[in-house]
Motif scaffolding. Sequence first.
Motif, PDB file in Angstrom:
ATOM      1  N   GLY A  20      -4.161  36.819 -44.789  1.00 53.86           N
ATOM      2  CA  GLY A  20      -3.114  36.204 -43.985  1.00 53.86           C
ATOM      3  C   GLY A  20      -3.675  35.353 -42.862  1.00 53.86           C
ATOM      4  N   VAL A  21      -2.786  34.700 -42.137  1.00 51.87           N
ATOM      5  CA  VAL A  21      -3.229  33.892 -41.002  1.00 51.87           C
ATOM      6  C   VAL A  21      -3.840  34.809 -39.946  1.00 51.87           C
ATOM      7  CG1 VAL A  21      -1.606  32.006 -41.372  1.00 51.87           C
ATOM      8  CG2 VAL A  21      -0.908  33.969 -39.991  1.00 51.87           C
ATOM      9  N   LEU A  22      -4.813  34.285 -39.227  1.00 50.57           N
ATOM     10  CA  LEU A  22      -5.546  35.075 -38.242  1.00 50.57           C
ATOM     11  C   LEU A  22      -4.988  34.809 -36.846  1.00 50.57           C
ATOM     12  CD1 LEU A  22      -9.195  34.535 -39.565  1.00 50.57           C
ATOM     13  CD2 LEU A  22      -7.506  36.229 -40.279  1.00 50.57           C
ATOM     14  N   GLU A  23      -4.907  35.874 -36.060  1.00 51.29           N
ATOM     15  CA  GLU A  23      -4.496  35.734 -34.664  1.00 51.29           C
ATOM     16  C   GLU A  23      -5.666  35.178 -33.850  1.00 51.29           C
ATOM     17  OE1 GLU A  23      -1.507  36.367 -33.498  1.00 51.29           O
ATOM     18  OE2 GLU A  23      -0.656  37.276 -35.293  1.00 51.29           O
ATOM     19  N   SER A  24      -5.429  34.387 -32.816  1.00 55.92           N
ATOM     20  CA  SER A  24      -4.083  33.978 -32.451  1.00 55.92           C
ATOM     21  C   SER A  24      -3.814  32.521 -32.849  1.00 55.92           C
ATOM     22  CB  SER A  24      -3.900  34.125 -30.930  1.00 55.92           C
ATOM     23  OG  SER A  24      -4.807  33.289 -30.229  1.00 55.92           O
ATOM     24  N   SER A  25      -4.881  31.690 -32.888  1.00 60.06           N
ATOM     25  CA  SER A  25      -4.676  30.248 -33.076  1.00 60.06           C
ATOM     26  C   SER A  25      -4.027  29.915 -34.417  1.00 60.06           C
ATOM     27  CB  SER A  25      -6.010  29.501 -32.940  1.00 60.06           C
ATOM     28  OG  SER A  25      -6.498  29.577 -31.626  1.00 60.06           O
ATOM     29  N   GLU A  26      -4.596  30.422 -35.517  1.00 61.10           N
ATOM     30  CA  GLU A  26      -4.060  30.056 -36.830  1.00 61.10           C
ATOM     31  C   GLU A  26      -2.627  30.535 -36.990  1.00 61.10           C
ATOM     32  OE1 GLU A  26      -5.490  29.994 -41.477  1.00 61.10           O
ATOM     33  OE2 GLU A  26      -5.865  31.818 -40.326  1.00 61.10           O
ATOM     34  N   ALA A  27      -2.359  31.762 -36.548  1.00 63.89           N
ATOM     35  CA  ALA A  27      -0.998  32.289 -36.654  1.00 63.89           C
ATOM     36  C   ALA A  27      -0.034  31.477 -35.792  1.00 63.89           C
ATOM     37  CB  ALA A  27      -0.982  33.756 -36.222  1.00 63.89           C
ATOM     38  N   ARG A  28      -0.490  31.015 -34.633  1.00 61.80           N
ATOM     39  CA  ARG A  28       0.359  30.207 -33.766  1.00 61.80           C
ATOM     40  C   ARG A  28       0.715  28.883 -34.439  1.00 61.80           C
ATOM     41  NH1 ARG A  28      -2.817  29.924 -29.834  1.00 61.80           N
ATOM     42  NH2 ARG A  28      -3.644  27.808 -29.998  1.00 61.80           N
ATOM     43  N   TYR A  29      -0.267  28.203 -35.006  1.00 63.93           N
ATOM     44  CA  TYR A  29       0.005  26.933 -35.681  1.00 63.93           C
ATOM     45  C   TYR A  29       0.945  27.133 -36.863  1.00 63.93           C
ATOM     46  CZ  TYR A  29      -3.465  24.236 -33.083  1.00 63.93           C
ATOM     47  OH  TYR A  29      -4.136  23.583 -32.096  1.00 63.93           O
ATOM     48  N   ALA A  30       0.728  28.195 -37.625  1.00 64.35           N
ATOM     49  CA  ALA A  30       1.573  28.450 -38.792  1.00 64.35           C
ATOM     50  C   ALA A  30       3.010  28.738 -38.374  1.00 64.35           C
ATOM     51  CB  ALA A  30       1.003  29.611 -39.599  1.00 64.35           C
ATOM     52  N   LEU A  31       3.186  29.532 -37.311  1.00 63.34           N
ATOM     53  CA  LEU A  31       4.540  29.863 -36.875  1.00 63.34           C
ATOM     54  C   LEU A  31       5.263  28.641 -36.318  1.00 63.34           C
ATOM     55  CD1 LEU A  31       6.779  31.893 -36.401  1.00 63.34           C
ATOM     56  CD2 LEU A  31       5.741  32.437 -34.184  1.00 63.34           C
ATOM     57  N   ILE A  32       4.565  27.800 -35.559  1.00 64.14           N
ATOM     58  CA  ILE A  32       5.201  26.593 -35.029  1.00 64.14           C
ATOM     59  C   ILE A  32       5.681  25.701 -36.171  1.00 64.14           C
ATOM     60  CG2 ILE A  32       4.776  24.462 -33.746  1.00 64.14           C
ATOM     61  CD1 ILE A  32       2.861  26.079 -31.956  1.00 64.14           C
ATOM     62  N   ALA A  33       4.854  25.575 -37.222  1.00 60.82           N
ATOM     63  CA  ALA A  33       5.260  24.784 -38.389  1.00 60.82           C
ATOM     64  C   ALA A  33       6.481  25.399 -39.063  1.00 60.82           C
ATOM     65  CB  ALA A  33       4.098  24.682 -39.376  1.00 60.82           C
ATOM     66  N   GLN A  34       6.492  26.741 -39.180  1.00 62.13           N
ATOM     67  CA  GLN A  34       7.641  27.412 -39.784  1.00 62.13           C
ATOM     68  C   GLN A  34       8.896  27.254 -38.918  1.00 62.13           C
ATOM     69  OE1 GLN A  34       8.159  29.774 -42.930  1.00 62.13           O
ATOM     70  NE2 GLN A  34       9.803  28.493 -42.148  1.00 62.13           N
ATOM     71  N   GLU A  35       8.713  27.335 -37.597  1.00 58.43           N
ATOM     72  CA  GLU A  35       9.845  27.158 -36.682  1.00 58.43           C
ATOM     73  C   GLU A  35      10.452  25.760 -36.822  1.00 58.43           C
ATOM     74  OE1 GLU A  35      11.382  29.188 -34.684  1.00 58.43           O
ATOM     75  OE2 GLU A  35      10.032  30.804 -34.065  1.00 58.43           O
ATOM     76  N   MET A  36       9.619  24.766 -37.087  1.00 51.29           N
ATOM     77  CA  MET A  36      10.141  23.410 -37.302  1.00 51.29           C
ATOM     78  C   MET A  36      11.107  23.383 -38.476  1.00 51.29           C
ATOM     79  SD  MET A  36       6.994  20.765 -36.628  1.00 51.29           S
ATOM     80  CE  MET A  36       6.650  20.198 -34.950  1.00 51.29           C
ATOM     81  N   LEU A  37      10.748  24.093 -39.536  1.00 49.39           N
ATOM     82  CA  LEU A  37      11.636  24.142 -40.706  1.00 49.39           C
ATOM     83  C   LEU A  37      12.893  24.943 -40.398  1.00 49.39           C
ATOM     84  CD1 LEU A  37       8.999  24.710 -43.550  1.00 49.39           C
ATOM     85  CD2 LEU A  37      10.386  22.666 -43.190  1.00 49.39           C
ATOM     86  N   TRP A  38      12.735  26.071 -39.721  1.00 53.64           N
ATOM     87  CA  TRP A  38      13.914  26.881 -39.385  1.00 53.64           C
ATOM     88  C   TRP A  38      14.880  26.107 -38.500  1.00 53.64           C
ATOM     89  CZ3 TRP A  38      10.650  31.837 -38.059  1.00 53.64           C
ATOM     90  CH2 TRP A  38      10.385  32.532 -39.242  1.00 53.64           C
ATOM     91  N   ARG A  39      14.359  25.357 -37.538  1.00 52.27           N
ATOM     92  CA  ARG A  39      15.196  24.649 -36.573  1.00 52.27           C
ATOM     93  C   ARG A  39      15.640  23.279 -37.086  1.00 52.27           C
ATOM     94  NH1 ARG A  39      14.985  26.229 -31.157  1.00 52.27           N
ATOM     95  NH2 ARG A  39      13.836  28.159 -30.811  1.00 52.27           N
ATOM     96  N   GLY A  40      14.879  22.720 -38.057  1.00 53.52           N
ATOM     97  CA  GLY A  40      15.165  21.361 -38.489  1.00 53.52           C
ATOM     98  C   GLY A  40      14.790  20.326 -37.451  1.00 53.52           C
ATOM     99  N   ASP A  41      13.868  20.661 -36.564  1.00 51.89           N
ATOM    100  CA  ASP A  41      13.441  19.778 -35.473  1.00 51.89           C
ATOM    101  C   ASP A  41      11.928  19.583 -35.586  1.00 51.89           C
ATOM    102  OD1 ASP A  41      12.778  18.467 -33.160  1.00 51.89           O
ATOM    103  OD2 ASP A  41      13.800  19.855 -31.803  1.00 51.89           O
ATOM    104  N   PHE A  42      11.505  18.361 -35.952  1.00 49.80           N
ATOM    105  CA  PHE A  42      10.087  18.097 -36.160  1.00 49.80           C
ATOM    106  C   PHE A  42       9.464  17.317 -35.001  1.00 49.80           C
ATOM    107  CE2 PHE A  42      12.018  18.801 -40.259  1.00 49.80           C
ATOM    108  CZ  PHE A  42      11.101  19.638 -40.885  1.00 49.80           C
ATOM    109  N   ILE A  43      10.203  17.165 -33.928  1.00 46.69           N
ATOM    110  CA  ILE A  43       9.708  16.467 -32.743  1.00 46.69           C
ATOM    111  C   ILE A  43       9.311  17.446 -31.646  1.00 46.69           C
ATOM    112  CG2 ILE A  43      10.272  14.793 -30.926  1.00 46.69           C
ATOM    113  CD1 ILE A  43       9.953  13.581 -33.683  1.00 46.69           C
ATOM    114  N   HIS A  44      10.099  18.506 -31.486  1.00 47.99           N
ATOM    115  CA  HIS A  44       9.885  19.464 -30.395  1.00 47.99           C
ATOM    116  C   HIS A  44       9.335  20.777 -30.961  1.00 47.99           C
ATOM    117  CE1 HIS A  44      12.087  16.821 -27.683  1.00 47.99           C
ATOM    118  NE2 HIS A  44      12.959  16.652 -28.671  1.00 47.99           N
ATOM    119  N   PRO A  45       8.039  21.045 -30.807  1.00 48.88           N
ATOM    120  CA  PRO A  45       7.456  22.295 -31.320  1.00 48.88           C
ATOM    121  C   PRO A  45       7.933  23.498 -30.494  1.00 48.88           C
ATOM    122  CG  PRO A  45       5.767  20.623 -30.848  1.00 48.88           C
ATOM    123  CD  PRO A  45       7.028  20.171 -30.203  1.00 48.88           C
ATOM    124  N   TYR A  46       8.212  24.599 -31.176  1.00 49.04           N
ATOM    125  CA  TYR A  46       8.579  25.848 -30.506  1.00 49.04           C
ATOM    126  C   TYR A  46       7.654  26.959 -30.988  1.00 49.04           C
ATOM    127  CZ  TYR A  46      12.888  24.475 -28.131  1.00 49.04           C
ATOM    128  OH  TYR A  46      13.783  23.909 -27.276  1.00 49.04           O
TER     129      TYR A  46
END
Length: 546
Positions: free
Chosen positions: A36-62
């Motif tokens: 799986g993704v490794l904490e903390s950097s890789e997991a952070r990047y992966a989650l931000i990318a997933q959050e973009m899909l969940w939110r439908g917002d590709f401009i504002h990273p969460y």
Amino acid sequence: MGTLRISIAMKWSTQVEWAVVLLCLIFLFVRLDDWGVLESSEARYALIAQEMLWRGDFIHPYFLYIPHYGKPPLTYQITSLGIKIFEANGYGFRFFLQLSLLLQVWFTYLIGKRLFTKRIGIYAAIALASFPLVIAASRNLTTDSFLLTAALISTYFVLRYFDSNRKKTNLYLFTLFLGVGFLIKGFTVFILPGALWIYLCFERKQRIKFGLHTLWAFLLFALVGLSWYAIIGFQNPAILDHLIQRETIDRIAHAAVFHRNEPFYYFLIFTPAFVLPWWCYLINAYRKKGRSETRQVRYLLYIAFLLPLLIFSLSSSKRIFYILSLLPPLAWIIGFSVDRAFEGGKRASWIYLNSFFLLVALGISLLGLTRLHTTLLISISGVGFVLFFALLFISKTACSQRFTLSSLLFLLLLLWVQPLVFRQNEESFNGLRPIAMAIRKDFPDKNIWVFDRLIPSLRLYTAKDLDIIVDQNSDVHREARFLKGKPGEARYHDLKNRQVLENLESNPLDKAILVVYKRDMRNKYCQMLTSKFAHRRRFDKCFILY
């Protein structure tokens, strides 16, 4: 008869080389989900990318409900595309990193060919592909591998611009990919193309002639590279202040802001380790005297490697992947040295190189003697590669072919063994997917609480909301300061707030589980919370309390 044997051996060796290249390509793209993704950097990047899909917002990273403007969004957007194609797994997170690595190898070859010769370009590409740091960057989701790819492509087109009598198309492509790199990691994209530009001005007396096309080309850079900055700056100028002051100036000048205190010599220590065992060829390239090409190599070393290394060393923020863009110049110098060594019939450096590869394979076969978990397959693989490297010592093929084959075998060894080792030792390498999967399986209806940690893997793999208890962890405080007035503020429970503390003391948390790092178990607030749970499940780094 002897000539015929040598000819047959060379033909057989070439076929083996192509077979190993094919295997490398296969293992580059398979088994990416073994860990799986490794904490903390890789997991952070992966989650931000997933959050973009969940939110439908590709401009504002969460990131865990918090606006996250640490980097421009292109890496997250690329990863979001991977997740859309392959879902939220290792293939979705890492597929485009493997394509990025292939592009790095290809453009290292093309640039080496233009700087020197085709043969030197091939040797340089092989060397870069077998650098452990380059392989690690392709297996760990961060901005740095994508940044190196954009920088290499941009560098290639500025070289083509000079070699093609200043053809304007190459100038536009140079600034286009410079803009792409700026959307990946800002100003750091200038380091490799800028260093090569200085080198060309100094060594070849070449300059970019400023005119109307030059102006249009740099306007293209601005249109691409500054597009996101313009959008968010128009929406909220404070974000630009944050990017300039905190994410740029403070990272360079103020180590305390990010709680980083690596010494000046940090990169000087780790760089040699991550390009082992190629230093013998670098030394050989530097020792050669009396040839204009050797002077050219020295200028390349000084301007494209040592000068940027000094700049990185002066910066207060240091991470080992930051120097990824310094490795292609080393690869070109190594390619030059390899070519000259074989031209002169010297074998000593190759013998050292192959001996090192053999020792690495031997070490892998003995991993069972360390604290790492291993399997019989890993040990057998190590023994098999030991035999391959040993056979190369007695091979009748040319030294250049043995160099190519041993380097490719080393690359194959890394690509084959790394997923096996990481799968057996996921938590040892800071991968928390096993904890997330246990929660998803055994506690599907429970709310997830986390004590004083940001653990993006839990939200990424469970797709559930997290409640985060904030105490002393500086990383949590650093992110939580952006929460004021945001919808995610209710998910963070700051123990400095007396009302929050009283609510937690009175809340039985009977519909929740609590994830706690072992090192936090002595915290007085953590002990108060753990008393609310009757059971605990132990993992390498954490407890699940329920």
